[in-house]
Enzyme design. Structure first.
Site, PDB file in Angstrom:
ATOM      1  N   ASP A   1      38.009  50.898  40.992  1.00  0.00           N
ATOM      2  CA  ASP A   1      38.629  49.573  40.898  1.00  0.00           C
ATOM      3  C   ASP A   1      38.387  48.729  42.136  1.00  0.00           C
ATOM      4  O   ASP A   1      39.225  47.929  42.532  1.00  0.00           O
ATOM      5  CB  ASP A   1      40.137  49.710  40.619  1.00  0.00           C
ATOM      6  CG  ASP A   1      40.373  50.582  39.412  1.00  0.00           C
ATOM      7  OD1 ASP A   1      39.755  50.297  38.378  1.00  0.00           O
ATOM      8  OD2 ASP A   1      41.127  51.560  39.510  1.00  0.00           O
TER       9      ASP A   1
ATOM     10  N   THR B   1      43.382  48.545  34.718  1.00  0.00           N
ATOM     11  CA  THR B   1      42.781  47.834  33.586  1.00  0.00           C
ATOM     12  C   THR B   1      42.897  48.645  32.299  1.00  0.00           C
ATOM     13  O   THR B   1      43.154  48.100  31.229  1.00  0.00           O
ATOM     14  CB  THR B   1      41.271  47.595  33.844  1.00  0.00           C
ATOM     15  OG1 THR B   1      41.115  47.026  35.137  1.00  0.00           O
ATOM     16  CG2 THR B   1      40.667  46.653  32.825  1.00  0.00           C
ATOM     17  N   VAL B   2      42.696  49.973  32.407  1.00  0.00           N
ATOM     18  CA  VAL B   2      42.709  50.831  31.211  1.00  0.00           C
ATOM     19  C   VAL B   2      44.116  51.355  30.946  1.00  0.00           C
ATOM     20  O   VAL B   2      44.618  51.307  29.828  1.00  0.00           O
ATOM     21  CB  VAL B   2      41.738  52.031  31.385  1.00  0.00           C
ATOM     22  CG1 VAL B   2      41.810  52.970  30.189  1.00  0.00           C
ATOM     23  CG2 VAL B   2      40.310  51.531  31.559  1.00  0.00           C
TER      24      VAL B   2
ATOM     25  N   SER C   1      33.890  39.179  48.579  1.00  0.00           N
ATOM     26  CA  SER C   1      34.566  38.573  47.434  1.00  0.00           C
ATOM     27  C   SER C   1      35.892  37.985  47.881  1.00  0.00           C
ATOM     28  O   SER C   1      36.684  38.649  48.557  1.00  0.00           O
ATOM     29  CB  SER C   1      34.760  39.642  46.352  1.00  0.00           C
ATOM     30  OG  SER C   1      35.579  39.138  45.332  1.00  0.00           O
TER      31      SER C   1
ATOM     32  N   GLY D   1      32.644  45.317  38.981  1.00  0.00           N
ATOM     33  CA  GLY D   1      32.292  44.482  37.827  1.00  0.00           C
ATOM     34  C   GLY D   1      31.949  43.074  38.261  1.00  0.00           C
ATOM     35  O   GLY D   1      30.924  42.509  37.887  1.00  0.00           O
TER      36      GLY D   1
ATOM     37  N   GLY E   1      38.401  41.475  47.827  1.00  0.00           N
ATOM     38  CA  GLY E   1      39.809  41.266  48.150  1.00  0.00           C
ATOM     39  C   GLY E   1      40.058  40.829  49.582  1.00  0.00           C
ATOM     40  O   GLY E   1      41.113  41.108  50.148  1.00  0.00           O
TER      41      GLY E   1
ATOM     42  N   THR F   1      37.497  62.779  38.798  1.00  0.00           N
ATOM     43  CA  THR F   1      37.036  62.573  37.436  1.00  0.00           C
ATOM     44  C   THR F   1      36.072  63.706  37.057  1.00  0.00           C
ATOM     45  O   THR F   1      35.852  64.634  37.845  1.00  0.00           O
ATOM     46  CB  THR F   1      36.429  61.161  37.263  1.00  0.00           C
ATOM     47  OG1 THR F   1      36.189  60.935  35.875  1.00  0.00           O
ATOM     48  CG2 THR F   1      35.128  61.001  38.050  1.00  0.00           C
TER      49      THR F   1
ATOM     50  N   ASP G   1      40.736  37.998  50.393  1.00  0.00           N
ATOM     51  CA  ASP G   1      41.856  37.051  50.276  1.00  0.00           C
ATOM     52  C   ASP G   1      43.204  37.765  50.371  1.00  0.00           C
ATOM     53  O   ASP G   1      44.244  37.121  50.443  1.00  0.00           O
ATOM     54  CB  ASP G   1      41.759  36.269  48.962  1.00  0.00           C
ATOM     55  CG  ASP G   1      41.622  37.181  47.757  1.00  0.00           C
ATOM     56  OD1 ASP G   1      40.731  38.064  47.772  1.00  0.00           O
ATOM     57  OD2 ASP G   1      42.412  37.022  46.808  1.00  0.00           O
TER      58      ASP G   1
ATOM     59  N   HIS H   1      36.541  47.660  33.945  1.00  0.00           N
ATOM     60  CA  HIS H   1      36.062  46.624  34.858  1.00  0.00           C
ATOM     61  C   HIS H   1      36.609  45.283  34.396  1.00  0.00           C
ATOM     62  O   HIS H   1      36.471  44.935  33.237  1.00  0.00           O
ATOM     63  CB  HIS H   1      34.530  46.557  34.841  1.00  0.00           C
ATOM     64  CG  HIS H   1      33.887  47.762  35.440  1.00  0.00           C
ATOM     65  ND1 HIS H   1      32.570  48.071  35.248  1.00  0.00           N
ATOM     66  CD2 HIS H   1      34.391  48.721  36.240  1.00  0.00           C
ATOM     67  CE1 HIS H   1      32.288  49.181  35.906  1.00  0.00           C
ATOM     68  NE2 HIS H   1      33.374  49.593  36.509  1.00  0.00           N
TER      69      HIS H   1
ATOM     70  N   ARG I   1      48.822  51.411  34.528  1.00  0.00           N
ATOM     71  CA  ARG I   1      49.706  52.044  35.501  1.00  0.00           C
ATOM     72  C   ARG I   1      49.650  51.249  36.808  1.00  0.00           C
ATOM     73  O   ARG I   1      48.614  50.691  37.144  1.00  0.00           O
ATOM     74  CB  ARG I   1      49.223  53.472  35.817  1.00  0.00           C
ATOM     75  CG  ARG I   1      49.397  54.451  34.686  1.00  0.00           C
ATOM     76  CD  ARG I   1      48.889  55.836  35.087  1.00  0.00           C
ATOM     77  NE  ARG I   1      47.429  55.899  35.068  1.00  0.00           N
ATOM     78  CZ  ARG I   1      46.733  57.027  35.265  1.00  0.00           C
ATOM     79  NH1 ARG I   1      47.372  58.163  35.518  1.00  0.00           N
ATOM     80  NH2 ARG I   1      45.427  57.036  35.221  1.00  0.00           N
TER      81      ARG I   1
HETATM   82  P1  IMP Z   1      39.702  60.985  33.968  1.00  0.00           P
HETATM   83  O1  IMP Z   1      38.428  60.452  34.531  1.00  0.00           O
HETATM   84  O2  IMP Z   1      40.252  60.137  32.856  1.00  0.00           O
HETATM   85  O3  IMP Z   1      39.617  62.440  33.625  1.00  0.00           O
HETATM   86  O4  IMP Z   1      40.804  60.904  35.121  1.00  0.00           O
HETATM   87  C1  IMP Z   1      40.712  61.682  36.303  1.00  0.00           C
HETATM   88  C2  IMP Z   1      41.210  60.881  37.515  1.00  0.00           C
HETATM   89  O5  IMP Z   1      40.285  59.842  37.797  1.00  0.00           O
HETATM   90  C3  IMP Z   1      42.562  60.196  37.300  1.00  0.00           C
HETATM   91  O6  IMP Z   1      43.270  60.184  38.532  1.00  0.00           O
HETATM   92  C4  IMP Z   1      42.182  58.781  36.901  1.00  0.00           C
HETATM   93  O7  IMP Z   1      43.196  57.849  37.202  1.00  0.00           O
HETATM   94  C5  IMP Z   1      40.948  58.571  37.763  1.00  0.00           C
HETATM   95  N1  IMP Z   1      39.998  57.584  37.178  1.00  0.00           N
HETATM   96  C6  IMP Z   1      39.095  57.799  36.187  1.00  0.00           C
HETATM   97  N2  IMP Z   1      38.390  56.689  35.935  1.00  0.00           N
HETATM   98  C7  IMP Z   1      38.844  55.754  36.783  1.00  0.00           C
HETATM   99  C8  IMP Z   1      38.492  54.384  37.023  1.00  0.00           C
HETATM  100  O8  IMP Z   1      37.594  53.794  36.401  1.00  0.00           O
HETATM  101  N3  IMP Z   1      39.196  53.745  38.007  1.00  0.00           N
HETATM  102  C9  IMP Z   1      40.150  54.361  38.713  1.00  0.00           C
HETATM  103  N4  IMP Z   1      40.523  55.632  38.534  1.00  0.00           N
HETATM  104  C10 IMP Z   1      39.862  56.326  37.580  1.00  0.00           C
HETATM  105 MG    MG Z   2      38.800  49.880  36.975  1.00  0.00          MG
END
Ligand code: IMP
Ligand code: MG
Length: 336
Positions: free
Chosen positions: A13, A249-250, A321, A17, A281, A191, A283, A43, A253
């Site tokens: 994050d 975004t997803v 940015s 993007g 960021g 991840t 700003d 993104h 949280r």
């Molecule tokens: P998973 O990739 O969904 O298995 O999540 C594993 C860890 O990676 C968790 O702590 C998620 O919050 C983090 N995570 C996975 N993808 C992203 C992302 O695109 N941005 C931020 N955190 C991510």
């Molecule tokens: Mg993201």
């Protein structure tokens, strides 16, 4: 600049993007191709009064001149993919490699119900971990096995390498951040795959000698969603006081927010082989910098921050940015 990889330097994050969207508008790539894990990425790309949250389609979609690919290494959730193609109106120029791994509904259920993944790791619940596990076990389906994806199939490595041979510009778009790489991150709070520049190149079938530039994107105030160590984390109260709180975004949280992390930034630049850095960021470091498009519009506080970052990472900060819109950016790439 021919082939550029854009990756996140902290925990995701970072605003990749928006950085990709800017580079695309300026460098006019023939192809923008996604690497990284899959639809766990979110993104946000803001153009004018519209904000798009994309999870599968490369965030460079806002540049209409490029073909948009999803690299061979990436996981595809066909429902998310087809929905985004429709919503963004990018059919006809968006393609998926036939060998991409497929996320099934059962992967999502496993990701959400598994105590370890859902609770301990705090996964995004998008099925990526279980789907990558099945891919390694060689029981996952591939994109070419999904009838709904038939019209979108392409050989991504072949198309990209052809474009590079023809001296066209290609952007390889990473997802997630360095700190949650399966190999280099804060295991087990990571991840399900490596997230570094080499992986993003490999996801797209581009060999290491064909990469010209690696742009690593850092947030002035790094954030982390989900569980895991975060050495520079500040309290929620502090981030609220500073007016810099954020939401995913997803997952929607609240994001954990921290101060600039010199050590992680240095390590990230090293492993990514980064040649340039972007800071997003700024700003938030000084609200007066919002929307600035020239370096001389930055306040002293902001400039000192950029100097401090360059001192830390020993590569030039070439993009800064200054707000959410694609136009809110200072581009110093011609000056290095
Ligand atoms: P998973 O990739 O969904 O298995 O999540 C594993 C860890 O990676 C968790 O702590 C998620 O919050 C983090 N995570 C996975 N993808 C992203 C992302 O695109 N941005 C931020 N955190 C991510
Ligand atoms: Mg993201």
């Amino acid at each position: 600049m021919t082939c550029i990889v854009v990756v996140g330097g902290f925990f995701g994050d970072e605003g990749k993007g928006k950085i990709v969207a800017h580079i695309a508008h300026r460098d006019k790539p023939a192809i923008i191709s996604r690497g990284g894990v899959g639809p766990n990425a979110g993104h946000t790309v803001t153009v004018g009064d519209k904000a798009y949250g994309v999870r599968m389609v490369p965030s460079g979609f806002v540049y209409p001149g490029a073909r948009l690919f999803i690299g061979t290494g990436v996981l595809v959730d066909p429902r998310v993919f087809l929905h985004e193609v429709e919503l963004l109106g990018v059919g006809g120029r968006t393609f998926v490699d036939g060998r991409c791994g497929i996320i099934e509904e059962s992967h999502i259920q496993r990701d959400k119900k598994d105590e370890h993944l859902a609770k301990t790791i705090g996964s995004t619940g998008t099925g990526c971990g279980p789907a990558n596990a099945d891919r390694v076990l060689r029981i996952a389906r591939q994109a070419k096995d999904v009838p709904e994806l038939k019209d979108f199939l392409i050989d991504v490595p072949l198309e990209i390498n052809r474009a590079l041979k023809a001296e066209e510009c290609v952007i390889l778009e990473g997802s997630q951040g360095f700190g949650i790489s399966l190999f280099f991150g804060t295991y087990p709070y990571v991840t399900s795959k490596d997230t570094s520049a080499s992986q993003i190149a490999a996801d797209n079938g581009v060999g290491p000698t064909n990469i010209d530039d690696v742009m690593v994107v850092f947030k002035a105030y790094p954030t982390r969603v989900g569980e895991g160590p975060f050495s520079t984390e500040m309290s929620m109260e502090t981030s609220k006081e500073k007016g810099i709180e954020e939401f995913g975004t997803v997952t929607h949280r609240p994001r954990r927010i921290g101060k600039w992390d010199s050590k992680l930034a240095q390590y990230s630049v090293m492993v990514n082989g980064a040649t340039q850095a972007a800071i997003t960021g700024i700003d938030r470091v000084d609200k007066g910098c919002y929307g600035a498009t020239r370096y001389d519009q930055l306040s002293r506080t902001a400039r000192e921050f950029v100097d401090m970052v360059e001192e830390d990472i020993q590569i030039p900060v070439t993009l800064i940015s200054t707000g959410p819109d694609v136009s809110h950016i200072i581009d110093l790439r011609d000056e290095v």
